[in-house]
Design a protein around this motif. Structure first.
Motif, PDB file in Angstrom:
ATOM      1  N   LYS A   1      31.815 -19.578  14.608  1.00  0.00           N
ATOM      2  CA  LYS A   1      32.052 -18.682  15.747  1.00  0.00           C
ATOM      3  C   LYS A   1      32.243 -19.478  17.050  1.00  0.00           C
TER       4      LYS A   1
ATOM      5  N   THR B   1      38.702 -18.337   6.204  1.00  0.00           N
ATOM      6  CA  THR B   1      38.062 -17.952   4.946  1.00  0.00           C
ATOM      7  C   THR B   1      37.077 -16.811   5.184  1.00  0.00           C
ATOM      8  N   GLN B   2      37.299 -15.719   4.455  1.00  0.00           N
ATOM      9  CA  GLN B   2      36.432 -14.547   4.618  1.00  0.00           C
ATOM     10  C   GLN B   2      34.992 -14.860   4.263  1.00  0.00           C
ATOM     11  N   ASN B   3      34.081 -14.301   5.027  1.00  0.00           N
ATOM     12  CA  ASN B   3      32.641 -14.427   4.797  1.00  0.00           C
ATOM     13  C   ASN B   3      32.107 -15.852   4.944  1.00  0.00           C
ATOM     14  N   LYS B   4      32.947 -16.724   5.491  1.00  0.00           N
ATOM     15  CA  LYS B   4      32.449 -18.085   5.746  1.00  0.00           C
ATOM     16  C   LYS B   4      32.122 -18.179   7.236  1.00  0.00           C
ATOM     17  N   SER B   5      30.827 -18.269   7.548  1.00  0.00           N
ATOM     18  CA  SER B   5      30.462 -18.250   8.963  1.00  0.00           C
ATOM     19  C   SER B   5      30.160 -19.645   9.511  1.00  0.00           C
TER      20      SER B   5
END
Lengths: 216, 216
Positions: free
Chosen positions: A122, A168-172
């Motif tokens: 983020k 990438t989805q759900n990769k925080s």
């Protein structure tokens, strides 16, 4: 008298009238807890000092871009310079740094974290990822400098790796291990404070080789 | 209904809340005196629109740098965004535009004059000339875009020619004839508004040839 490098820099900031100077100045005690190698600077300060060094030595010309501001009201008092009385921060559309190094276009963003095992994605905004990808398409050398300040470790990570993780989805976050694998690690030093062009040299050599690792 | 290109742009400026919008808006009469090809824009507006076109078409990524501001006081009112209440203009240390085009680093400054026969060199500041020269040493493609607005003529002039003239003692301007001789002239059009990359292509070809004219 021992002249601490940090003292020199503080004097420089004072001389240029940095308004954040007083606020960030801490008691001498804080020196006990930090490594001298990074001279108590933030990552941004380290990069700015390195850019100054590279420019003076005619090695590269890289500047930090000013923060974009929407100016609404300016006063022009007599006998003194214009004062901006109302303005707003605007959304940036690029990264913080770009420049030229021996014919190569450089473009990068610098981020630091106090985490010790991973870097939260983020920290990057979409416009930064988009801009880096646009510049990659134009064959720029695009990367991020990631500082794990608690560990005093600094990584130059190709932009395509960060962009891939970011989308990438759900990769925080990316783990320190992933960053170690994808990046060129650089050590903070004296001149330049952060020799990130060493990593750029790797990327350029990598691009020229047939089986490049970084695919930058 | 005829939708004038100029109207579209005005609407755009209004929508983004450009504070100079009202001030610069003139009655429709002024259209009688100008050529439609430049759509009543300033040189800066023409370049910004061209950059937008080049970026969307993935031809090049070039941005105008924000004006550097020294922020002194910021208010954070509840329920609304931060307001800068005191700030000052800082001296720029670079040119207004840079970016990347097919692997090449581009760096340029844009200037316009209402003169019809010469261009006053005082329009360039020393820091701009120094920066362009630094970037030339790093093999960047460095130039100036000079607009003779009264003539609706636009020239892309290599930075080394401008720097040479600028450092010449007692030379306060360059004649239109000199600029014609040194530059690639470009015609303002629709998309892009100012196709300056055509000139850049000339410079790149010139650099590759043994007996280059521009020595850029």
């Amino acid at each position: 008298m021992v002249k601490y490098p940090n003292g020199t820099f503080a004097a420089f900031r004072k001389s240029v009238g940095d308004p954040t100077f007083k606020k960030n100045q801490k008691s001498n005690n804080y020196r006990k807890n930090i490594s001298f190698s990074d001279r108590g600077m933030t990552l941004e300060q380290m990069i700015n000092e390195s850019n100054k060094f590279y420019r003076l030595k005619e090695i590269a010309v890289v500047h930090k871009k000013p923060t974009p501001i929407q100016i609404v009201k300016v006063d022009y008092p007599k006998r003194s310079r214009a004062v901006i009385k109302e303005a707003y921060f605007r959304q940036e559309s690029t990264t913080d740094y770009n420049g030229v190094y021996n014919g190569y276009y450089l473009d990068f963003e610098a981020k630091e974290t106090k985490n010790k095992t991973s870097f939260p994605l983020k920290n990057f905004h979409e416009h930064q990822i988009v801009h880096l990808t646009e510049c990659l398409k134009q064959k720029g050398i695009c990367f991020t400098i990631i500082g794990f300040t608690s560990l005093n470790r600094y990584f130059v990570t190709p932009a395509n790796m960060i962009a891939k993780a970011w989308w990438t989805q759900n990769k925080s976050s990316v783990t320190l291990t992933e960053i170690e694998e994808w990046s060129v690690e650089i050590e903070s030093g004296f001149q330049p404070t952060l020799p990130y062009l060493e990593a750029v040299d790797y990327f350029i050599a990598d691009r020229k080789s047939k089986n490049g690792k970084y695919k930058i």
